[in-house]
Design an enzyme around this catalytic site. Structure first.
Site, PDB file in Angstrom:
ATOM      1  N   CYS A 106       0.789  -1.100  -0.203  1.00  0.00           N
ATOM      2  CA  CYS A 106      -0.122  -0.039  -0.097  1.00  0.00           C
ATOM      3  C   CYS A 106       0.864   1.322   0.084  1.00  0.00           C
ATOM      4  CB  CYS A 106      -1.061   0.039   1.333  1.00  0.00           C
ATOM      5  SG  CYS A 106      -2.023   1.289   1.254  1.00  0.00           S
ATOM      6  N   ARG A 229      -9.085  -2.173  -9.682  1.00  0.00           N
ATOM      7  CA  ARG A 229      -9.774  -1.136 -10.350  1.00  0.00           C
ATOM      8  C   ARG A 229     -10.363  -1.441 -11.594  1.00  0.00           C
ATOM      9  NH1 ARG A 229      -5.300   3.127 -11.330  1.00  0.00           N
ATOM     10  NH2 ARG A 229      -4.117   1.243 -11.864  1.00  0.00           N
TER      11      ARG A 229
END
Length: 329
Positions: A106, A229
Site C-alpha cells: 500500500c 480497479r
C-alpha cells in the site's frame, strides 16, 4: 479459460483474484465478484491492531458470504510481528479465511508514515520476521505477501525482496508492477513482475493494468492475475475472462448489488455507499451525469433500487464481453 491456481495445500478454482481495495472491497462487492467467478476474493486491508482491540467496524469488514467460501483471503497490515501473532491467536474473526495475506504494497502516505504497507519494502528483515510470525500462527493456512517493485522512484528490489519473503515462509507472492512512489501513475512494469516469477518457486500473481486487451498475454507470465480497479463497476469481468459470461441487464445487476449492501449494513449504508460504485457502473454511458444527479439525492435503498430499475436510459443496457463491457441494445 479456467486455470486452477495451487497455493501450498489450497487449490483455487481458477487463477483470477479480486484485489483488496480500500473503500470498495466490502463484503457485498466481494460476494458479487465471487458470483461472477473470482477464484479468490481478498478483503480490504485490515489492521492487526484493530483485530487485537476487537473493533466492531473491523469485525464487520470480515464478513464472508457463502459465495466466497472456501476461497476467501484476509489481508492484514501492520509492522509489529507480535501484533500479527496476537491477531491470529486471540480472536476467531479470521476463522473463515483460507489464506492470510500480508500487505507490503500500500503506497498511501497515512499507511507508509507508520512504517506499514509498502514502507516495509525498506525493511526486508522486519518484513521477513512478520511473515515468519504469521506462518507460525496461521493454523496451517497458506500465507501470501502483496508487494510492489520497490519503494522509491525507479527502484526495483522486487526479486531480492520476493526471495526473502519466500525464504521466510510465504506461499504466494503478489506483485504490483509499480513502485510505491508511483502510486497508480504510469504503466505497470510486467517485465519486473515476470522477473519475480522467474526467481522464486512459489506461485506469483501479477497486478496492475490488467484488462481484456492484455490478460491472455499476461497470464503466460505469472500463475495468477489480480484484478482491482478494472473490476469496479464491472464485476462480470471475471466471467468474461473465464469464458463463462452470460449477459444480464445492467439494472438487474445494480439491484442485486444494492440488495447485498442493504443486507450487509442496512438501507442508509446501501444508498450512500453505492454511489461510488454507481459512478463506475455508468461511466461509459450516455446520460450518466443526469442519472447520478438524481440517484445521489436518494437516501433509501429501496427507493434507489426502484429508480435505477425503472430508469429509462438503462432499460436496454446489458453486461457485455466487449472491451467497454456494456452493450446498448
Amino acid at each position: 479459460m479456467t486455470r486452477p491456481l495451487v497455493i501450498a495445500d489450497l487449490t483455487l478454482k481458477n487463477d483470477l483474484i479480486l484485489a483488496p481495495m480500500a473503500g470498495y472491497g466490502d463484503p457485498p462487492f466481494r460476494r458479487l465478484c465471487a458470483e461472477w467467478g473470482a477464484g479468490l476474493t481478498v478483503t480490504e486491508m485490515i489492521s492487526v491492531k484493530g483485530l487485537v482491540y476487537k473493533g466492531e467496524k473491523t469485525r464487520r469488514m470480515l464478513a464472508v458470504s457463502e459465495a466466497e467460501r472456501p476461497y476467501a483471503a484476509v489481508q492484514l497490515f501492520g509492522r509489529d510481528p507480535a501484533a500479527f501473532a496476537r491477531a491470529l491467536t486471540e480472536t476467531d474473526a479470521l476463522a473463515a479465511f483460507s489464506l492470510i495475506d500480508i500487505n507490503m504494497g500500500c503506497p498511501v502516505p497515512k499507511i507508509t508514515k507508520q512504517g506499514e504497507g509498502s514502507a516495509l519494502l525498506k525493511e526486508p528483515a522486519l518484513a521477513a520476521e512478520i511473515v515468519r510470525a504469521v506462518k507460525r500462527h496461521a493454523g496451517g493456512r497458506p500465507v501470501g505477501v502483496k508487494m510492489r517493485l520497490g519503494y522509491c522512484k525507479d527502484q526495483n528490489i522486487a526479486v531480492d525482496f520476493a526471495k526473502a519473503m519466500e525464504q521466510a515462509g510465504a506461499d504466494l507472492v503478489t506483485v504490483h508492477g509499480r513502485t510505491a512512489h508511483q502510486g497508480y501513475a504510469g504503466l505497470a512494469d510486467w517485465d519486473g513482475i515476470a522477473a519475480v516469477k522467474a526467481a522464486v518457486s512459489v506461485p506469483v500473481a501479477g497486478s496492475g493494468d490488467v484488462s481484456l486487451a492484455n490478460y491472455r498475454a499476461r497470464r503466460t507470465l505469472v500463475d495468477g492475475l489480480m484484478l482491482g480497479r478494472g473490476a469496479l463497476g464491472r464485476p462480470w469481468l471475471f466471467a468474461v475472462m473465464l469464458g463463462s459470461h452470460t449477459p444480464r441487464r445492467l439494472p438487474d445487476v445494480l439491484a442485486t448489488h444494492i440488495g447485498y449492501m442493504r443486507e450487509y449494513a442496512g438501507s442508509a449504508y446501501a444508498a450512500v455507499n453505492f454511489r461510488k460504485h454507481l459512478s463506475h457502473y455508468l461511466h461509459t454511458l450516455p446520460g450518466a451525469k443526469e442519472i447520478k444527479q438524481k440517484a445521489f439525492t436518494i437516501g433509501d435503498a429501496q427507493a434507489l433500487t426502484e429508480y435505477l430499475v425503472g430508469c429509462a436510459p438503462l432499460q436496454n443496457v446489458y453486461t457485455s464481453d466487449k472491451p467497454e463491457l456494456l452493450d446498448i441494445r
